[in-house]
Design a protein around this motif. Structure first.
Motif, mmCIF file in Angstrom:
data_model
loop_
_atom_site.group_PDB
_atom_site.id
_atom_site.type_symbol
_atom_site.label_atom_id
_atom_site.label_comp_id
_atom_site.label_asym_id
_atom_site.label_seq_id
_atom_site.Cartn_x
_atom_site.Cartn_y
_atom_site.Cartn_z
ATOM 1 N N LEU A 11 0.831 -1.204 0.000
ATOM 2 C CA LEU A 11 0.000 0.000 0.000
ATOM 3 C C LEU A 11 0.868 1.258 0.000
ATOM 4 O O LEU A 11 0.581 2.232 -0.707
ATOM 5 C CB LEU A 11 -0.922 -0.014 1.224
ATOM 6 C CG LEU A 11 -2.057 1.016 1.263
ATOM 7 C CD1 LEU A 11 -2.972 0.856 0.060
ATOM 8 C CD2 LEU A 11 -2.843 0.881 2.559
ATOM 9 N N ALA A 12 1.934 1.233 0.790
ATOM 10 C CA ALA A 12 2.850 2.379 0.819
ATOM 11 C C ALA A 12 3.547 2.559 -0.525
ATOM 12 O O ALA A 12 3.750 3.692 -0.990
ATOM 13 C CB ALA A 12 3.877 2.192 1.930
ATOM 14 N N ILE A 13 3.917 1.447 -1.164
ATOM 15 C CA ILE A 13 4.554 1.520 -2.491
ATOM 16 C C ILE A 13 3.588 2.112 -3.508
ATOM 17 O O ILE A 13 3.953 2.965 -4.327
ATOM 18 C CB ILE A 13 5.012 0.116 -2.941
ATOM 19 C CG1 ILE A 13 6.142 -0.385 -2.029
ATOM 20 C CG2 ILE A 13 5.465 0.121 -4.396
ATOM 21 C CD1 ILE A 13 6.508 -1.848 -2.249
ATOM 22 N N LEU A 14 2.321 1.684 -3.432
ATOM 23 C CA LEU A 14 1.305 2.153 -4.372
ATOM 24 C C LEU A 14 1.052 3.652 -4.235
ATOM 25 O O LEU A 14 0.801 4.353 -5.226
ATOM 26 C CB LEU A 14 0.010 1.368 -4.145
ATOM 27 C CG LEU A 14 -1.150 1.642 -5.097
ATOM 28 C CD1 LEU A 14 -0.798 1.179 -6.511
ATOM 29 C CD2 LEU A 14 -2.407 0.929 -4.613
ATOM 30 N N LEU A 15 1.144 4.167 -2.994
ATOM 31 C CA LEU A 15 0.787 5.569 -2.731
ATOM 32 C C LEU A 15 1.995 6.489 -2.580
ATOM 33 O O LEU A 15 1.822 7.675 -2.263
ATOM 34 C CB LEU A 15 -0.072 5.653 -1.451
ATOM 35 C CG LEU A 15 -1.414 4.915 -1.472
ATOM 36 C CD1 LEU A 15 -2.126 5.057 -0.139
ATOM 37 C CD2 LEU A 15 -2.297 5.427 -2.602
ATOM 38 N N MET A 16 3.186 5.963 -2.807
ATOM 39 C CA MET A 16 4.382 6.776 -2.577
ATOM 40 C C MET A 16 4.430 8.027 -3.456
ATOM 41 O O MET A 16 5.023 9.036 -3.080
ATOM 42 C CB MET A 16 5.649 5.929 -2.780
ATOM 43 C CG MET A 16 5.830 5.374 -4.173
ATOM 44 S SD MET A 16 7.307 4.323 -4.307
ATOM 45 C CE MET A 16 8.601 5.561 -4.211
ATOM 46 N N ASN A 17 3.807 7.976 -4.598
ATOM 47 C CA ASN A 17 3.798 9.134 -5.500
ATOM 48 C C ASN A 17 2.458 9.862 -5.493
ATOM 49 O O ASN A 17 2.168 10.663 -6.385
ATOM 50 C CB ASN A 17 4.151 8.702 -6.928
ATOM 51 C CG ASN A 17 5.584 8.187 -7.025
ATOM 52 O OD1 ASN A 17 6.501 8.752 -6.428
ATOM 53 N ND2 ASN A 17 5.772 7.097 -7.769
ATOM 54 N N HIS A 18 1.626 9.527 -4.497
ATOM 55 C CA HIS A 18 0.300 10.162 -4.383
ATOM 56 C C HIS A 18 0.160 10.686 -2.952
ATOM 57 O O HIS A 18 -0.460 10.044 -2.097
ATOM 58 C CB HIS A 18 -0.815 9.162 -4.719
ATOM 59 C CG HIS A 18 -0.670 8.536 -6.078
ATOM 60 N ND1 HIS A 18 -1.079 9.171 -7.234
ATOM 61 C CD2 HIS A 18 -0.130 7.350 -6.463
ATOM 62 C CE1 HIS A 18 -0.816 8.383 -8.267
ATOM 63 N NE2 HIS A 18 -0.240 7.282 -7.825
ATOM 64 N N LYS A 19 0.732 11.821 -2.697
ATOM 65 C CA LYS A 19 0.842 12.363 -1.342
ATOM 66 C C LYS A 19 -0.517 12.550 -0.673
ATOM 67 O O LYS A 19 -0.704 12.205 0.502
ATOM 68 C CB LYS A 19 1.599 13.691 -1.390
ATOM 69 C CG LYS A 19 1.916 14.249 -0.009
ATOM 70 C CD LYS A 19 2.763 15.498 -0.110
ATOM 71 C CE LYS A 19 3.079 16.026 1.292
ATOM 72 N NZ LYS A 19 3.928 17.250 1.228
ATOM 73 N N ARG A 20 -1.467 13.097 -1.410
ATOM 74 C CA ARG A 20 -2.779 13.366 -0.819
ATOM 75 C C ARG A 20 -3.468 12.063 -0.374
ATOM 76 O O ARG A 20 -3.996 11.972 0.734
ATOM 77 C CB ARG A 20 -3.656 14.111 -1.811
ATOM 78 C CG ARG A 20 -5.026 14.510 -1.249
ATOM 79 C CD ARG A 20 -5.812 15.341 -2.243
ATOM 80 N NE ARG A 20 -5.137 16.631 -2.484
ATOM 81 C CZ ARG A 20 -5.601 17.543 -3.326
ATOM 82 N NH1 ARG A 20 -6.721 17.306 -4.018
ATOM 83 N NH2 ARG A 20 -4.958 18.684 -3.499
ATOM 84 N N SER A 21 -3.456 11.065 -1.242
ATOM 85 C CA SER A 21 -4.068 9.768 -0.904
ATOM 86 C C SER A 21 -3.331 9.107 0.262
ATOM 87 O O SER A 21 -3.944 8.476 1.133
ATOM 88 C CB SER A 21 -4.057 8.844 -2.126
ATOM 89 O OG SER A 21 -4.814 9.392 -3.179
ATOM 90 N N ALA A 22 -1.999 9.246 0.279
ATOM 91 C CA ALA A 22 -1.209 8.671 1.372
ATOM 92 C C ALA A 22 -1.566 9.319 2.707
ATOM 93 O O ALA A 22 -1.671 8.631 3.736
ATOM 94 C CB ALA A 22 0.277 8.837 1.083
ATOM 95 N N ASN A 23 -1.773 10.626 2.709
ATOM 96 C CA ASN A 23 -2.157 11.320 3.949
ATOM 97 C C ASN A 23 -3.531 10.873 4.433
ATOM 98 O O ASN A 23 -3.759 10.724 5.641
ATOM 99 C CB ASN A 23 -2.151 12.833 3.717
ATOM 100 C CG ASN A 23 -0.747 13.407 3.625
ATOM 101 O OD1 ASN A 23 0.188 12.835 4.194
ATOM 102 N ND2 ASN A 23 -0.593 14.514 2.917
ATOM 103 N N GLN B 141 3.327 3.711 7.800
ATOM 104 C CA GLN B 141 3.933 5.020 8.031
ATOM 105 C C GLN B 141 5.433 4.991 7.789
ATOM 106 O O GLN B 141 5.983 5.869 7.107
ATOM 107 C CB GLN B 141 3.640 5.476 9.467
ATOM 108 C CG GLN B 141 4.054 6.899 9.772
ATOM 109 C CD GLN B 141 3.658 7.294 11.187
ATOM 110 O OE1 GLN B 141 3.848 6.523 12.128
ATOM 111 N NE2 GLN B 141 3.090 8.474 11.344
ATOM 112 N N ASN B 142 6.123 3.995 8.328
ATOM 113 C CA ASN B 142 7.572 3.922 8.176
ATOM 114 C C ASN B 142 7.986 3.578 6.743
ATOM 115 O O ASN B 142 8.977 4.102 6.235
ATOM 116 C CB ASN B 142 8.149 2.888 9.146
ATOM 117 C CG ASN B 142 8.336 3.470 10.536
ATOM 118 O OD1 ASN B 142 7.483 4.197 11.030
ATOM 119 N ND2 ASN B 142 9.446 3.155 11.172
ATOM 120 N N THR B 143 7.216 2.685 6.104
ATOM 121 C CA THR B 143 7.532 2.330 4.719
ATOM 122 C C THR B 143 7.359 3.540 3.811
ATOM 123 O O THR B 143 8.225 3.829 2.967
ATOM 124 C CB THR B 143 6.632 1.176 4.235
ATOM 125 O OG1 THR B 143 6.783 0.061 5.111
ATOM 126 C CG2 THR B 143 7.010 0.746 2.820
#
Length: 506
Positions: free
Chosen positions: A40-52, A98-100
């Motif tokens: 999930l972290a890999i998928l959202l690493m380039n999508h800051k808003r979705s990651a937040n 969070q850490n990933t």
């Protein structure tokens, strides 16, 4: 230390089994959380808003109290391992995610640009540059999640999943420091061992670490599948609340059922937790039978009922009818003893002032320094109502935890305590229980509680379990509780001994 050594000798097999259950719960939960959070972290690493947004969601989930979460899950997925793993995974996802995410998004941009300049594909850049560089942060997140899981997994004992929490919770419930220390120390050792294993994993290359994790997933999944296939089918599941007394009762039920019906497979789940957990499990079908008390039914389970009658037969009849009409449940005949409130003093104090009943306390009320459970001190069926009914006003009444009040009277810190009529401490500390001569305390007789459907499918259970109706005196239960709680004898052996000595088993 002698008590700890005695428990280790007499309950060694049970402790090893609990360690295995705790390890299984922790490993499975950690692996599932890692499998969810890292991709999930890999998928959202380039999508800051979705990651937040995802970080906020996982943070909110982690703030839900673990007991509340387990209570929510019981009606949905039942009891035992499954709801425990779901709860543990929910708590473990956030630190790993969070850490990933932090590890992947704080890589030096120059390295990212260099990788792109060399023509590395998105996949190659991820596995050769980003994940290896983020590995220390990922391992740190896994370590945090692991410590959280091992600590929270102790609550799995409340819903029949076993583990070291059984000893911690039982130690608190029965004021047995030896059990408490065993559970706590072994949990701490597991955390250290897991921590060392994760540190070793962090020293491996990304490829080797992934291989190790994949191997663990296959081994644990295969073992869980084997246990599921190899374990015998269960016809009846009987559960009990925390403490020695419910465990004795459920083993009596088990022995009677298997004696009368050899083809019926019975499973017991001891130290299951509180009333609300068990009642939810019974309604959801995860549990088939559990012993409940008449006063508890009217005070906590059914609605629209007035305070319990002081006539045991009336209380049982009202509780039985209410359970049937409101929940379609069957409540079989109760046993003789009552596990209700009482007041107790030491033998020397009772002898000095000739105390036999609660009314006798009026003559010495200015000398009474009581130690009460917080609930007893506040509830209307406790000290407030008692003082009004008997016209009592003690010199002082302090509140203290249930596990402390018996030690307080034994050490002379107080000279009167509340308790329950079958508490083993009455025998352990040679206390005198004062007779409730005005019948203030409502009756609390134990009886098997089950669904009407179970009794329709197995009508023979009524005859079998009603063999205990009117049996087991207060003195009998005090002695059995003493053997289990103080002498550390096994509840199953104590239950079977009683049944045989009273002609209920061959």
């Amino acid at each position: 230390m002698q008590a700890i050594i005695h428990i280790l000798k007499t309950q060694g097999d049970d402790i090893v089994r609990s360690i295995g259950q705790h390890i299984g719960l922790s490993l499975i939960s950690l692996l599932i959380a890692a499998v969810i959070a890292i991709p999930l972290a890999i998928l959202l690493m380039n999508h800051k808003r979705s990651a937040n947004v995802m970080l906020q969601i996982t943070s909110v989930l982690q703030t839900i109290p673990s007991l509340a979460l387990l209570g929510i899950l019981i009606p949905i997925v039942g009891i035992g391992t499954v709801p425990s793993i779901i709860a543990l995974v929910i708590y473990a996802v956030m630190p790993i995610f969070q850490n990933t995410y932090a590890g992947l998004t704080t890589i030096d941009p120059n390295l990212e640009e260099a990788a792109t300049a060399f023509g590395l594909s998105r996949r190659m850049k991820l596995f050769r540059i980003e994940l290896p560089l983020a590995m220390p942060m990922i391992i740190s997140g896994i370590r945090i999640a692991m410590v959280m899981i091992i600590g929270t997994a102790t609550l799995a004992a409340l819903i029949g999943a076993g583990g070291l929490g059984t000893y911690i919770l039982l130690g608190i419930e029965t004021n047995n420091n030896a059990l408490l220390i065993i559970g706590a120390v072994l949990s701490a050792i597991l955390a250290l061992v897991f921590g060392a294993g994760i540190d070793w994993l962090g020293k491996l290359s990304f490829k080797k670490a992934g291989l190790v994790l994949l191997t663990l997933i296959v081994l644990i999944g295969g073992f869980a599948g084997y246990r599921k296939i190899a374990s015998p089918a269960t016809d009846i599941t009987i559960a009990g609340k925390m403490g020695s007394e419910p465990e004795i009762l459920i083993n009596m039920y088990k022995d009677l059922i298997e004696h009368d019906h050899p083809n019926m497979q019975v499973t017991t789940k001891a130290n299951f937790g509180g009333t609300s957990f068990l009642f939810k499990a019974l309604k959801s079908g995860s549990v088939d039978i559990y012993p409940e008390f008449t006063g508890t039914v009217l005070e906590s389970l059914v609605t629209g009922q007035k305070s319990a009658s002081h006539n045991p037969k009336t209380t049982y009849k009202v509780a039985k009818n209410a359970l049937k009409s409101q929940y379609q449940m069957a409540y079989l005949k109760p046993m003789q003893y009552q596990n209700g409130y009482d007041l107790a003093v030491t033998k020397p104090f009772a002898k000095k002032y000739n105390l036999k009943t609660i009314s006798d306390l009026i003559a010495v009320e200015d000398q009474i320094h009581a130690g009460f459970d917080p609930d007893f001190h506040q509830l209307k069926d406790g000290y407030p109502g008692l003082s009004k009914t008997y016209g009592l006003k003690f010199a002082s009444a302090k509140t203290m935890e249930p596990s402390i009040r018996y030690k307080a009277i034994a050490n002379g810190k107080v000279n009167l305590v509340d308790g329950y009529t079958t508490d083993p401490e009455v025998q352990e500390y040679h206390l005198v229980v004062l007779k409730d001569d005005k019948h203030f305390f409502p009756p609390y007789q134990g009886a098997p509680l089950m669904t009407e459907k179970l009794l329709t499918d197995h009508p023979e259970l009524r005859t079998t379990l009603n063999k205990l109706a009117g049996k087991v005196s207060t003195t009998d239960m005090q002695k059995m509780n003493y053997k289990v709680t103080v002498k550390h004898e096994k509840a199953a052996a104590v239950a079977r001994e009683y049944l045989k000595s009273h002609g209920l088993l061959d």
